[in-house]
Motif scaffolding. Structure first.
Motif, PDB file in Angstrom:
ATOM      1  N   ASP A 383       0.864  -1.184   0.000  1.00  0.00           N
ATOM      2  CA  ASP A 383       0.000   0.000   0.000  1.00  0.00           C
ATOM      3  C   ASP A 383       0.896   1.228   0.000  1.00  0.00           C
ATOM      4  OD1 ASP A 383      -2.177   1.620   0.053  1.00  0.00           O
ATOM      5  OD2 ASP A 383      -2.489   1.445   2.232  1.00  0.00           O
ATOM      6  N   THR A 384       1.690   1.350  -1.070  1.00  0.00           N
ATOM      7  CA  THR A 384       2.691   2.411  -1.129  1.00  0.00           C
ATOM      8  C   THR A 384       2.338   3.503  -2.120  1.00  0.00           C
ATOM      9  OG1 THR A 384       3.916   1.227  -2.836  1.00  0.00           O
ATOM     10  CG2 THR A 384       4.486   0.744  -0.553  1.00  0.00           C
ATOM     11  N   GLY A 385       1.212   3.333  -2.812  1.00  0.00           N
ATOM     12  CA  GLY A 385       0.853   4.338  -3.803  1.00  0.00           C
ATOM     13  C   GLY A 385       1.641   4.211  -5.082  1.00  0.00           C
ATOM     14  N   GLY A 386       2.426   3.153  -5.221  1.00  0.00           N
ATOM     15  CA  GLY A 386       3.224   2.949  -6.421  1.00  0.00           C
ATOM     16  C   GLY A 386       2.356   2.581  -7.594  1.00  0.00           C
ATOM     17  N   LYS A 387       3.011   2.425  -8.733  1.00  0.00           N
ATOM     18  CA  LYS A 387       2.256   2.173  -9.953  1.00  0.00           C
ATOM     19  C   LYS A 387       2.599   0.843 -10.590  1.00  0.00           C
ATOM     20  CE  LYS A 387       1.789   7.086 -11.066  1.00  0.00           C
ATOM     21  NZ  LYS A 387       2.015   8.130 -12.094  1.00  0.00           N
ATOM     22  N   SER A 388       3.223  -0.065  -9.831  1.00  0.00           N
ATOM     23  CA  SER A 388       3.535  -1.378 -10.419  1.00  0.00           C
ATOM     24  C   SER A 388       2.244  -2.129 -10.703  1.00  0.00           C
ATOM     25  CB  SER A 388       4.415  -2.198  -9.472  1.00  0.00           C
ATOM     26  OG  SER A 388       3.640  -2.668  -8.394  1.00  0.00           O
ATOM     27  N   GLU A 389       2.329  -3.068 -11.658  1.00  0.00           N
ATOM     28  CA  GLU A 389       1.135  -3.824 -12.022  1.00  0.00           C
ATOM     29  C   GLU A 389       0.628  -4.646 -10.836  1.00  0.00           C
ATOM     30  OE1 GLU A 389      -0.452  -3.407 -14.867  1.00  0.00           O
ATOM     31  OE2 GLU A 389       1.049  -1.894 -15.266  1.00  0.00           O
ATOM     32  N   GLN A 390       1.547  -5.173 -10.017  1.00  0.00           N
ATOM     33  CA  GLN A 390       1.122  -5.960  -8.857  1.00  0.00           C
ATOM     34  C   GLN A 390       0.279  -5.111  -7.920  1.00  0.00           C
ATOM     35  OE1 GLN A 390       1.259  -9.094  -7.926  1.00  0.00           O
ATOM     36  NE2 GLN A 390       0.370  -8.711  -5.924  1.00  0.00           N
ATOM     37  N   GLU A 391       0.721  -3.842  -7.719  1.00  0.00           N
ATOM     38  CA  GLU A 391       0.027  -2.985  -6.759  1.00  0.00           C
ATOM     39  C   GLU A 391      -1.344  -2.539  -7.267  1.00  0.00           C
ATOM     40  OE1 GLU A 391       3.004  -0.075  -6.235  1.00  0.00           O
ATOM     41  OE2 GLU A 391       4.249  -1.350  -4.979  1.00  0.00           O
ATOM     42  N   LYS A 392      -1.555  -2.644  -8.594  1.00  0.00           N
ATOM     43  CA  LYS A 392      -2.863  -2.277  -9.134  1.00  0.00           C
ATOM     44  C   LYS A 392      -3.918  -3.346  -8.846  1.00  0.00           C
ATOM     45  CE  LYS A 392      -0.855   0.366 -12.953  1.00  0.00           C
ATOM     46  NZ  LYS A 392      -0.631   0.386 -14.414  1.00  0.00           N
ATOM     47  N   ILE A 393      -3.471  -4.527  -8.469  1.00  0.00           N
ATOM     48  CA  ILE A 393      -4.395  -5.639  -8.229  1.00  0.00           C
ATOM     49  C   ILE A 393      -4.701  -5.717  -6.741  1.00  0.00           C
ATOM     50  CG2 ILE A 393      -4.759  -8.120  -8.498  1.00  0.00           C
ATOM     51  CD1 ILE A 393      -2.631  -8.055 -10.713  1.00  0.00           C
ATOM     52  N   ASP A 394      -5.888  -5.371  -6.354  1.00  0.00           N
ATOM     53  CA  ASP A 394      -6.310  -5.438  -4.949  1.00  0.00           C
ATOM     54  C   ASP A 394      -6.974  -6.796  -4.708  1.00  0.00           C
ATOM     55  OD1 ASP A 394      -7.612  -5.228  -2.483  1.00  0.00           O
ATOM     56  OD2 ASP A 394      -7.804  -3.054  -2.690  1.00  0.00           O
ATOM     57  N   VAL A 395      -6.346  -7.604  -3.870  1.00  0.00           N
ATOM     58  CA  VAL A 395      -6.859  -8.949  -3.607  1.00  0.00           C
ATOM     59  C   VAL A 395      -8.248  -8.890  -2.988  1.00  0.00           C
ATOM     60  CG1 VAL A 395      -6.474 -11.080  -2.317  1.00  0.00           C
ATOM     61  CG2 VAL A 395      -4.549  -9.925  -3.391  1.00  0.00           C
ATOM     62  N   ASN A 396      -8.494  -7.902  -2.171  1.00  0.00           N
ATOM     63  CA  ASN A 396      -9.826  -7.778  -1.562  1.00  0.00           C
ATOM     64  C   ASN A 396     -10.908  -7.581  -2.622  1.00  0.00           C
ATOM     65  OD1 ASN A 396      -8.921  -8.035   1.102  1.00  0.00           O
ATOM     66  ND2 ASN A 396      -8.349  -5.873   1.188  1.00  0.00           N
ATOM     67  N   ASP A 397     -10.566  -6.826  -3.678  1.00  0.00           N
ATOM     68  CA  ASP A 397     -11.528  -6.645  -4.777  1.00  0.00           C
ATOM     69  C   ASP A 397     -11.782  -7.971  -5.480  1.00  0.00           C
ATOM     70  OD1 ASP A 397     -11.737  -3.981  -4.218  1.00  0.00           O
ATOM     71  OD2 ASP A 397     -10.373  -3.314  -5.795  1.00  0.00           O
ATOM     72  N   LEU A 398     -10.716  -8.747  -5.640  1.00  0.00           N
ATOM     73  CA  LEU A 398     -10.860 -10.051  -6.283  1.00  0.00           C
ATOM     74  C   LEU A 398     -11.767 -10.952  -5.451  1.00  0.00           C
ATOM     75  CD1 LEU A 398      -7.221 -10.845  -7.497  1.00  0.00           C
ATOM     76  CD2 LEU A 398      -9.097  -9.871  -8.804  1.00  0.00           C
ATOM     77  N   VAL A 399     -11.528 -10.991  -4.151  1.00  0.00           N
ATOM     78  CA  VAL A 399     -12.334 -11.842  -3.271  1.00  0.00           C
ATOM     79  C   VAL A 399     -13.799 -11.422  -3.322  1.00  0.00           C
ATOM     80  CG1 VAL A 399     -12.741 -12.525  -0.874  1.00  0.00           C
ATOM     81  CG2 VAL A 399     -10.405 -12.380  -1.741  1.00  0.00           C
ATOM     82  N   SER A 400     -14.037 -10.125  -3.284  1.00  0.00           N
ATOM     83  CA  SER A 400     -15.415  -9.625  -3.344  1.00  0.00           C
ATOM     84  C   SER A 400     -16.088 -10.036  -4.645  1.00  0.00           C
ATOM     85  CB  SER A 400     -15.403  -8.095  -3.212  1.00  0.00           C
ATOM     86  OG  SER A 400     -16.701  -7.577  -3.333  1.00  0.00           O
ATOM     87  N   SER A 401     -15.341  -9.942  -5.737  1.00  0.00           N
ATOM     88  CA  SER A 401     -15.890 -10.337  -7.039  1.00  0.00           C
ATOM     89  C   SER A 401     -16.221 -11.819  -7.070  1.00  0.00           C
ATOM     90  CB  SER A 401     -14.889  -9.996  -8.147  1.00  0.00           C
ATOM     91  OG  SER A 401     -15.330 -10.459  -9.401  1.00  0.00           O
ATOM     92  N   PHE A 402     -15.318 -12.632  -6.534  1.00  0.00           N
ATOM     93  CA  PHE A 402     -15.531 -14.080  -6.542  1.00  0.00           C
ATOM     94  C   PHE A 402     -16.718 -14.478  -5.666  1.00  0.00           C
ATOM     95  CE2 PHE A 402     -10.745 -14.379  -7.370  1.00  0.00           C
ATOM     96  CZ  PHE A 402     -10.941 -14.394  -8.738  1.00  0.00           C
ATOM     97  N   LYS A 403     -16.885 -13.810  -4.547  1.00  0.00           N
ATOM     98  CA  LYS A 403     -18.022 -14.111  -3.677  1.00  0.00           C
ATOM     99  C   LYS A 403     -19.350 -13.824  -4.374  1.00  0.00           C
ATOM    100  CE  LYS A 403     -16.253 -13.600   1.049  1.00  0.00           C
ATOM    101  NZ  LYS A 403     -16.426 -12.850   2.304  1.00  0.00           N
ATOM    102  N   LYS A 404     -19.404 -12.708  -5.093  1.00  0.00           N
ATOM    103  CA  LYS A 404     -20.623 -12.370  -5.820  1.00  0.00           C
ATOM    104  C   LYS A 404     -20.935 -13.419  -6.890  1.00  0.00           C
ATOM    105  CE  LYS A 404     -20.224  -7.356  -5.163  1.00  0.00           C
ATOM    106  NZ  LYS A 404     -19.941  -6.056  -5.848  1.00  0.00           N
ATOM    107  N   LEU A 405     -19.899 -13.855  -7.580  1.00  0.00           N
ATOM    108  CA  LEU A 405     -20.092 -14.854  -8.628  1.00  0.00           C
ATOM    109  C   LEU A 405     -20.579 -16.181  -8.061  1.00  0.00           C
ATOM    110  CD1 LEU A 405     -16.995 -14.337 -10.952  1.00  0.00           C
ATOM    111  CD2 LEU A 405     -19.384 -13.991 -11.563  1.00  0.00           C
ATOM    112  N   LEU A 406     -20.114 -16.523  -6.857  1.00  0.00           N
ATOM    113  CA  LEU A 406     -20.501 -17.793  -6.255  1.00  0.00           C
ATOM    114  C   LEU A 406     -21.997 -17.844  -5.971  1.00  0.00           C
ATOM    115  CD1 LEU A 406     -19.317 -20.487  -5.297  1.00  0.00           C
ATOM    116  CD2 LEU A 406     -19.057 -19.478  -3.024  1.00  0.00           C
ATOM    117  N   ALA A 407     -22.588 -16.675  -5.775  1.00  0.00           N
ATOM    118  CA  ALA A 407     -24.034 -16.620  -5.514  1.00  0.00           C
ATOM    119  C   ALA A 407     -24.855 -16.734  -6.789  1.00  0.00           C
ATOM    120  CB  ALA A 407     -24.375 -15.317  -4.793  1.00  0.00           C
ATOM    121  N   SER A 408     -24.178 -16.722  -7.941  1.00  0.00           N
ATOM    122  CA  SER A 408     -24.891 -16.785  -9.218  1.00  0.00           C
ATOM    123  C   SER A 408     -25.447 -18.185  -9.459  1.00  0.00           C
ATOM    124  CB  SER A 408     -23.939 -16.401 -10.365  1.00  0.00           C
ATOM    125  OG  SER A 408     -24.531 -16.688 -11.623  1.00  0.00           O
TER     126      SER A 408
END
Length: 827
Positions: A383-408
């Motif tokens: 959480d450094t505010g950098g611009k690397s591709e790794q830092e652009k990927i928020d794992v929490n966003d991924l988890v939230s997305s996957f949880k929503k899909l599981l309810a489909s």
């Protein structure tokens, strides 16, 4: 011709007609009967033949059903014909051939699927029908092929099966000739329509190519291979894609450089055209071949300029959902290769994030899965505010997305969700987040139970659960020192800190949450259709769950013990993976049986019986115990197996003890001498429980040399430093000294009486009690054995020792035992 001659010929024809119909040749019989009627219509024998042929007795039941289906268009008769064949009922050869001819030559037959099933069933069940079809193909491959192929999918499959059965052909050269013809006819069918919509031609191609690839693959040229690759289009039915994938894999395996050149031309060629349909075909083919030829596929994927130009191309086609889906499929498949993952991370993250956040469910989920695959999830998100591709990927966003899909309710969305969660769940913080969500866990269990057998969601869900419940490996002291040295050597780079969320306490809490979500019940529900790979993960999860003793009762209530027993039995392979899975299942079963009453886990009137649990647990002891006592090998399975066997041996019937003794007595004897004190203690406790059974007594009391050796070992164990081991050995001796053979054996040992008297003076009162029982039994023995024992005890000053013990103890039962022993020694 005179009337008399007409009459004679009519009678003969009537007789022939009856024979022909009875043998299944209805048309020939009918023709003969019509001629007889024209010659002598009023002849009694001709009239009788008419009546007989019209009766059911003259016609085979299957022949009658087929005729009614074809001639009268009876759907019911057709279904009964299929059922008849499915029962594998015998059909006379002539009947089978006549019916096959009727079905193949018939025009405008209704109920095409039923007709297809009858033809395929006939060829499957009847040797005569196989031969008849082979003869048709031999006489005219093209005509026979066209007739049978057009009937339906199953009938077309029958053609491929027939040409692979040498017994159906007059000679092998005939079979090989027709096989080549049929293969080319299947190829022609595929090429004629461009796409094989129902996979009929591809099935035949795949079946023949996988069986006789060396001879047949040269018939596939570039145009034909293009048609096969086009059938990999993700929009095609799964069955078509499956057959196309199988054919592609086999062809690439055998064609070498030629096949790879065709592939290298196909994918870029369609991409360069730039049309939506061409892009879909190219991306679909690339996605399909990545698992087949990963090296060649990766080389194409990593071609200079390909990925940098891909995203602008996709942006240009942003309104084309089919192109976007095909591209996502390709990127997901490319993640198999580490270099491809790096390239995707470099060039595609922004586009994938856009699709994840704005795309429809299925594409959004797949984009999230790809992001999970290319993320370095072994490291905490920065959480450094950098611009690397790794830092652009928020794992929490991924988890939230996957949880929503599981309810489909859509299977494809749930599949993407499970796959993505299986990746992100390696992070400790994600594990904690997931197990804290009861609704999420319930949905995972529902996904397990409702997935079709063999579905990838089952394997993915099991992988996810395994991540949630995985304990850190137990390291030997030597391994711990090596890790410390590595950490010291790398101290200048980064400090290795233990992750609190991966410690045993945290993992145990996660296991508790998973058990409370009824994971074991879910395993039981899908037990019958678990693949070997899924079984290996399931039993590994069970081993983690059973590590916490407090959970074992709930696990057993949900059917865990029976599940483990049945899975252990179902694993029959001989590979190292199979052996490991069997050991894991046996180890988890042992843990359940350590903590619970075996008769409650396996009730007497239930199935499977309690004794069926013995063999798996005994298998944990079957390795070379000399090796088990040396080196860093984990002895925990051995130790817990011994504890479980001890519990099993405590059951009242004694049957369990008899089985254990019969199967692994030599191993038990070796373990009594183990250098590991815990193994030695557990084995001694098991032997102590042997005393509940006559078989357990006999191996020490039958006065054989083997019994004498065992008794010597037991006496030595009653004299070791470990209190629990002395107590168990003393308990066994207390039971054994009721028997004359044992009394004789102990008396004959130089230090036998000294060891028993030492038990009486032990600091542990339970051991003292056991020692007093032994001395009382020895001193009270009748006959010459008793006289010798009393003499030996008196020589060892047994009276004085026991009297001193009695004066110090307060327990009245122990006091009575001691006084009884003293009286007997004075006797």
């Amino acid at each position: 011709m005179s009337n008399k001659e007409d009459e004679e010929r009519a009678v003969n024809l009537a007789a022939q007609a009856i024979q022909l119909v009875a043998s299944g040749r209805i048309e020939n019989g009918s023709r003969a009967l019509r001629e007889a009627a024209s010659l002598a219509p009023n002849n009694p024998k001709v009239e009788a033949a008419f009546l007989k042929i019209q009766s059911d007795d003259a016609i085979h039941i299957f022949q009658k059903l087929c005729s009614k289906f074809v001639l009268e268009h009876s759907e019911q008769a057709g279904r009964e014909s299929v059922e008849y064949l499915n029962r594998s009922a015998e059909i006379p050869g002539t009947v089978a051939k006549e019916c096959l001819d009727l079905l193949v030559r018939g025009k405008e037959i209704k109920f095409k699927e039923i007709r297809d099933g009858i033809v395929a069933g006939l060829v499957r069940e009847s040797v005569a029908a196989k031969g008849a079809l082979a003869r048709r193909l031999l006489q005219s491959s093209t005509a026979a092929f066209e007739q049978v192929y057009d009937i339906g999918d199953k009938s077309a499959n029958s053609i491929a099966e027939i040409v692979l059965q040498p017994s159906a052909w007059p000679s092998e050269s005939d079979r090989m000739k027709v096989e080549a013809d049929v293969f080319q006819l299947f190829l022609a069918k595929l090429l004629a329509v461009g796409h094989d919509d129902d996979g009929r031609a591809l099935k035949g191609i795949a079946r023949l190519l996988t069986t006789d690839a060396g001879r047949l693959h040269p018939f596939i040229d570039e145009d034909l291979f293009d048609a096969i690759l086009c059938s990999l289009d993700y929009r095609q039915p799964a069955e078509v894609r499956s057959q196309a994938t199988l054919t592609t894999a086999k062809y690439l395996e055998l064609s070498g450089a030629k096949g790879q050149a065709y592939l290298a031309k196909f994918i870029p060629g369609h991409i360069n055209k730039g049309h939506g349909e061409d892009l879909v075909l190219a991306f679909s083919a690339a996605a399909a071949v990545f698992p087949i030829v990963p090296t060649q596929a990766a080389a194409l994927f990593l071609t200079e300029g390909f990925l940098p130009s891909l995203i602008p191309l996709l942006n240009k086609k942003s309104k084309s959902e089919k192109v976007e889906q095909a591209a996502l499929n390709m990127l997901s498949a490319a993640c198999l290769d580490s270099a491809c993952r790096t390239a995707i991370k470099k060039h595609c993250v922004q586009w994938l994030l856009l699709v994840m956040n704005t795309g429809k469910e299925n594409r959004s989920g797949l984009a999230a899965v790809i992001l999970a695959k290319v993320s370095d999830l072994t490291l905490p998100a920065k959480d450094t505010g950098g611009k690397s591709e790794q830092e652009k990927i928020d794992v929490n966003d991924l988890v939230s997305s996957f949880k929503k899909l599981l309810a489909s309710p859509k299977e494809e969305n749930r599949s993407s969700s499970i796959e993505g969660l299986a990746y992100v769940s390696i992070q400790p913080t994600v594990k904690e987040q997931l197990v804290g969500d009861r609704l999420f866990l319930a949905r995972v269990m529902d996904c397990l139970k409702t997935s079709q057998p063999g579905a990838t969601t089952i394997f993915g869900a099991l992988t996810l659960i395994e991540h949630l419940t995985r304990y850190l490996p137990v390291l030997s002291e030597e391994q711990k020192k090596m890790d410390q040295l590595k950490a010291y050597a790398n101290a200048s780079k980064f400090a290795v800190k233990p992750e609190p969320l991966e410690e045993s306490i945290a993992v145990s809490k996660r296991c508790k949450a998973v058990v409370e979500a009824s994971v074991v019940s879910s395993f039981v529900a899908i037990s019958d259709h678990l693949s070997p790979a899924s079984t290996a993960i399931a039993v590994k999860i069970m081993l983690s769950l059973t590590q916490t003793p407090a959970l074992r009762g709930t696990i057993a209530q949900q059917g865990g013990a029976k599940f483990l027993l049945l899975r252990h039995t179902a694993i029959t392979g001989t590979s190292d993976a199979d052996k490991q899975a069997r050991q894991t299942a046996a180890h988890a079963l042992a843990r359940v049986l350590i903590s619970l009453n075996p008769t409650l886990v396996f009730p007497t009137a239930g199935s499977p019986p309690l004794t069926s649990a013995i063999r798996p647990i005994l298998s944990l002891l079957s390795e070379d115990q000399a090796e088990a006592s040396e080196g860093p090998r984990n002895l925990l399975p051995n130790f817990e197996a011994l504890l479980a066997l001890t519990n099993l041996a405590s059951t009242p019937s004694g049957e369990a003890t008899e089985i254990i003794i019969r199967q692994v007595l030599p191993i038990i004897e070796d373990l009594l001498l183990s250098n590991n004190p815990l193994i030695q203690r557990a084995t001694t406790e098991l032997v102590c429980n042997f005393m509940n059974s006559p078989a357990g007594i006999e191996i020490f009391a039958d006065e054989s040399r083997a019994a004498d050796r065992r008794l010597h070992i037991l006496l030595a164990l009653a004299d070791v430093d470990d209190t629990a081991t002395r107590k168990a050995a003393g308990g066994a001796l207390a039971a054994l000294t009721f028997y004359e053979g044992v009394v004789k054996g102990i008396t004959a040992k130089e230090r036998g009486m000294d060891i028993l008297l030492d038990l009486c003076t032990d600091e542990d009162q339970d051991i003292v009690h056991r020692g007093l029982v032994c001395i009382n039994n020895m001193a009270s023995m009748e006959g010459t054995a008793g006289e010798a024992a009393r003499k030996k005890l008196n020589d060892a000053k047994g009276v004085e020792v026991v009297r001193d013990v009695v004066e110090k103890i307060k327990d009245p039962i122990m006091g009575a035992l001691g006084r009884g022993a003293v009286d007997a020694l004075h006797g």
